[in-house]
Scaffold this active site. Structure first.
Site, PDB file in Angstrom:
ATOM      1  N   ASP A  34       0.830  -1.202   0.000  1.00 55.82           N
ATOM      2  CA  ASP A  34       0.000   0.000   0.000  1.00 55.82           C
ATOM      3  C   ASP A  34       0.869   1.258   0.000  1.00 55.82           C
ATOM      4  O   ASP A  34       1.640   1.491   0.937  1.00 55.82           O
ATOM      5  CB  ASP A  34      -0.899  -0.042   1.237  1.00 55.82           C
ATOM      6  CG  ASP A  34      -1.864   1.110   1.259  1.00 55.82           C
ATOM      7  OD1 ASP A  34      -2.644   1.227   0.312  1.00 55.82           O
ATOM      8  OD2 ASP A  34      -1.807   1.916   2.203  1.00 55.82           O
TER       9      ASP A  34
ATOM     10  N   THR B 277      -3.200   5.585  -4.200  1.00 55.98           N
ATOM     11  CA  THR B 277      -2.112   6.388  -3.627  1.00 55.98           C
ATOM     12  C   THR B 277      -0.819   6.209  -4.412  1.00 55.98           C
ATOM     13  O   THR B 277      -0.137   7.186  -4.702  1.00 55.98           O
ATOM     14  CB  THR B 277      -1.864   5.999  -2.165  1.00 55.98           C
ATOM     15  OG1 THR B 277      -1.755   4.586  -2.094  1.00 55.98           O
ATOM     16  CG2 THR B 277      -2.993   6.448  -1.294  1.00 55.98           C
ATOM     17  N   THR B 278      -0.513   4.956  -4.770  1.00 53.72           N
ATOM     18  CA  THR B 278       0.725   4.723  -5.512  1.00 53.72           C
ATOM     19  C   THR B 278       0.654   5.442  -6.855  1.00 53.72           C
ATOM     20  O   THR B 278       1.610   6.104  -7.259  1.00 53.72           O
ATOM     21  CB  THR B 278       0.944   3.222  -5.738  1.00 53.72           C
ATOM     22  OG1 THR B 278       0.650   2.547  -4.519  1.00 53.72           O
ATOM     23  CG2 THR B 278       2.364   2.929  -6.142  1.00 53.72           C
TER      24      THR B 278
ATOM     25  N   ASP C  61      -9.282  -0.248   1.376  1.00 53.92           N
ATOM     26  CA  ASP C  61      -9.283   0.246  -0.002  1.00 53.92           C
ATOM     27  C   ASP C  61     -10.523  -0.239  -0.734  1.00 53.92           C
ATOM     28  O   ASP C  61     -11.233   0.537  -1.367  1.00 53.92           O
ATOM     29  CB  ASP C  61      -8.052  -0.276  -0.775  1.00 53.92           C
ATOM     30  CG  ASP C  61      -6.772   0.401  -0.340  1.00 53.92           C
ATOM     31  OD1 ASP C  61      -6.822   1.193   0.609  1.00 53.92           O
ATOM     32  OD2 ASP C  61      -5.725   0.139  -0.970  1.00 53.92           O
TER      33      ASP C  61
HETATM   34  P1  ADP Z   1      -2.679   2.241  -6.118  1.00 55.60           P
HETATM   35  O1  ADP Z   1      -2.073   2.503  -4.777  1.00 55.60           O
HETATM   36  O2  ADP Z   1      -2.445   3.377  -7.048  1.00 55.60           O
HETATM   37  O3  ADP Z   1      -4.103   1.818  -6.040  1.00 55.60           O
HETATM   38  P2  ADP Z   1      -2.140  -0.484  -6.893  1.00 55.60           P
HETATM   39  O4  ADP Z   1      -0.868  -1.227  -6.664  1.00 55.60           O
HETATM   40  O5  ADP Z   1      -3.321  -0.869  -6.105  1.00 55.60           O
HETATM   41  O6  ADP Z   1      -1.820   1.047  -6.731  1.00 55.60           O
HETATM   42  O7  ADP Z   1      -2.456  -0.621  -8.461  1.00 55.60           O
HETATM   43  C1  ADP Z   1      -3.604  -0.083  -9.003  1.00 55.60           C
HETATM   44  C2  ADP Z   1      -3.577  -0.129 -10.510  1.00 55.60           C
HETATM   45  O8  ADP Z   1      -3.580  -1.479 -11.006  1.00 55.60           O
HETATM   46  C3  ADP Z   1      -4.822   0.531 -11.045  1.00 55.60           C
HETATM   47  O9  ADP Z   1      -4.481   1.363 -12.124  1.00 55.60           O
HETATM   48  C4  ADP Z   1      -5.661  -0.648 -11.500  1.00 55.60           C
HETATM   49  O10 ADP Z   1      -6.561  -0.298 -12.523  1.00 55.60           O
HETATM   50  C5  ADP Z   1      -4.590  -1.596 -11.993  1.00 55.60           C
HETATM   51  N1  ADP Z   1      -5.057  -2.975 -12.124  1.00 55.60           N
HETATM   52  C6  ADP Z   1      -5.730  -3.716 -11.231  1.00 55.60           C
HETATM   53  N2  ADP Z   1      -6.013  -4.953 -11.722  1.00 55.60           N
HETATM   54  C7  ADP Z   1      -5.495  -4.993 -12.976  1.00 55.60           C
HETATM   55  C8  ADP Z   1      -5.446  -5.981 -14.011  1.00 55.60           C
HETATM   56  N3  ADP Z   1      -5.991  -7.175 -13.830  1.00 55.60           N
HETATM   57  N4  ADP Z   1      -4.833  -5.670 -15.169  1.00 55.60           N
HETATM   58  C9  ADP Z   1      -4.272  -4.445 -15.337  1.00 55.60           C
HETATM   59  N5  ADP Z   1      -4.268  -3.476 -14.406  1.00 55.60           N
HETATM   60  C10 ADP Z   1      -4.876  -3.730 -13.237  1.00 55.60           C
HETATM   61 MG    MG Z   2      -4.848   0.109  -5.112  1.00 54.37          MG
END
Ligand code: ADP
Ligand code: MG
Length: 505
Positions: free
Chosen positions: A56, A89-90, A370
């Protein structure tokens, strides 16, 4: 501003700008590898050897020892994103890092920081307008909510029980109305699949005196049942005789109160009391088959009231009747809990989470936070966008098409903003072991061809239709990420000097 920038300084970006940008980029690099479904986790260790393992972004930045002011500003933006949108957040931090990185190239080309700021601001506004008006899609379908939860969970510890957890999140938010009203209780031991939605309230308290483990009714009292501790708290002047009658009177009052309770509630009930209850009252009630829980937190009292429809009375004399509930006493990890459930329809939802160790459990809780948050965002607005960075590439395409309409040097900044937006899908692909540039180019191409819902295929490489896969997220999340990243970048670019401050008194 302490000193004026020289012409040369401003064209290349002043010293402070360069330092701030570097610090901010370093912070962004740290969290970058965690982005997306194939993102890695970070293990964080403090001086005392305490360990956190997390994916996270906000948590990493909270725990990260960021000392440079520029880095601190980036860490701050992650907190804002988390408090407003729970997730993303990331993405926000990675986007901020890229915007700042691109601004260095604009300095090289001779753009003044003010021109960059203006261009970035214009670009952010244009991008979110397009996002909300053209990219966002409507949905009032429950299935969509489940997919929103899944997208938030993918890549986290919770992924091991993806379907079950997503379903649980949606049910919890549907029942409670929004993410804040869902209560979460976690117990180490068991596995994630053992987690469930409890239809009632879990009280982290035990009976005053030892009793059975099952009860059928309850009363709620908002004050205490003990003799006034006049001698401790207030100074009252009494002579010896009236002191005796004062003490005696209050004791008699207590007995009368206890009798009220016994009359109002049959054997096998529990009375929850907000304040203290004297041992004398407890043992009197126990003899009559009634258990006491004292010093109840106010939030739990209110939750019990809402759940059962029972009024919380001020004094036992006001009691009109008890509520039928099922109270079960259970011991988890050496702590006793009271599970209070009700047959009747109610809005209380408590998520009971299980996880093997307390480390994984903390990460499970963060993941749930989240997921609950994004589900409630989409439930409220009824709008979502395609994830995997799809919305970012679509905004970028729009910006490139319209940058020229702004004219002047600012359009260079707008084009640069568009390039920066694409860092999200690029990083998602890169973290999955695929070529970021090829992914971006393929996405641009497909989108221009009208296949507007493509995104990185994290398993096979290349691109695929992410809408068909159900990779979707709240539009508010992406909107806020773009606005926050744009704002913090501009704030950092506007700083041309760092001066020491007098410590606050
Ligand atoms: P954040 O802290 O920004 O939420 P995450 O590590 O949770 O970071 O990553 C979120 C990103 O991953 C989002 O842009 C989401 O749409 C993308 N994502 C989630 N599942 C998939 C998937 N199956 N294929 C491609 N992208 C994905
Ligand atoms: Mg996320």
């Amino acid at each position: 501003m302490v000193k004026n920038m020289t012409e040369k300084d401003s064209a290349k970006g002043g010293k402070a700008q360069i330092h701030n940008i570097r610090a901010a980029k370093t912070v962004a690099e740290t969290v970058k590898t965690t982005l997306g479904p194939m993102g890695m986790d970070k293990m964080m260790v403090d001086g005392g050897g305490n360990v956190i393992v997390t994916n996270d972004g906000a948590t990493i930045l909270r725990e990260l020892d960021v000392s440079h002011p520029g880095g601190k500003m980036i860490a701050e933006v992650a907190r804002t994103q988390e408090s407003l949108c729970y997730d993303g957040t990331t993405s926000t931090v990675v986007l901020s890092g890229q915007l700042l990185g691109n601004s260095e190239m604009l300095f090289e080309k001779g753009l003044h920081p003010n021109v960059i700021c203006r261009g970035y601001h214009e670009a952010a506004q244009m991008a979110v307008k397009y996002l909300v008006n053209e990219v966002a899609q409507d949905s009032d379908d429950r299935d969509r909510l489940v997919h929103v939860a899944k997208t938030a969970i993918t890549g986290k510890t919770l992924e091991t029980a993806l379907d079950a957890v997503a379903e649980l999140c949606v049910s919890a938010v549907e029942k409670a109305g929004d993410a804040e009203s869902v209560k979460v209780v976690s117990f180490p031991g068991g596995s994630l699949e053992d987690s469930y939605l409890y239809n009632g309230v879990i009280v982290n308290k035990d009976f005053v005196l030892e009793g059975d483990n099952d009860y059928q009714s309850m009363l709620l009292i908002n004050t205490g049942l003990e003799t006034e501790k006049a001698e401790d708290n207030v100074q009252v002047q009494l002579d010896a005789k009236s002191y005796q009658s004062f003490k005696g009177a209050s004791k008699a009052d207590l007995v009368a109160s206890a009798k009220h309770i016994v009359d109002a509630m049959p054997k096998g009930g529990v009375v929850f009391v907000r304040d203290g209850v004297s041992d004398m009252v407890c043992s009197y009630l126990k003899k009559n088959g009634i258990m006491v829980v004292r010093r109840m937190p106010e939030s739990s009292m209110r939750a019990l009231g809402r759940m059962s429809g029972l009024d919380i009375v001020q004094v036992p004399e006001e009691i009109e009747g008890a509520a039928d509930v099922s109270i079960t006493r259970e011991r988890k990890n050496d702590i006793w809990y009271l599970f209070v459930g009700s047959e009747q329809e109610n809005e209380e939802a408590t998520l009971v989470l299980h996880g093997a160790t307390s480390h994984t459990l903390e990460e499970v809780e963060r993941g749930f936070d989240d997921a609950l948050g994004v589900v409630s965002l989409v439930m409220k607005s009824g709008q979502f966008v395609v994830g995997g960075g799809n919305a970012y590439v679509r905004m970028a395409t729009h910006l490139r098409q319209h940058a020229a309409s702004v004219g002047g040097r600012a359009q260079m900044a707008i084009e640069s903003f568009a390039d920066a937006l694409e860092v999200i899908p690029a990083t998602i692909a890169e973290n999955a072991g695929h070529d970021p540039l090829d992914t971006i180019l393929a996405m641009r191409h497909e989108i221009l061809q009208g296949r507007v819902s493509v995104g990185p295929d994290v398993t096979e490489g290349g691109v695929r239709d992410l809408l068909a896969d159900g990779v979707i997220e709240p539009v508010a999340l992406v909107r806020q990420a773009v606005l926050s990243a744009g704002e913090v970048t501009n704030a950092i670019l506007r700083i041309d000097d760092i001066v020491a401050r007098r410590p606050t008194q």
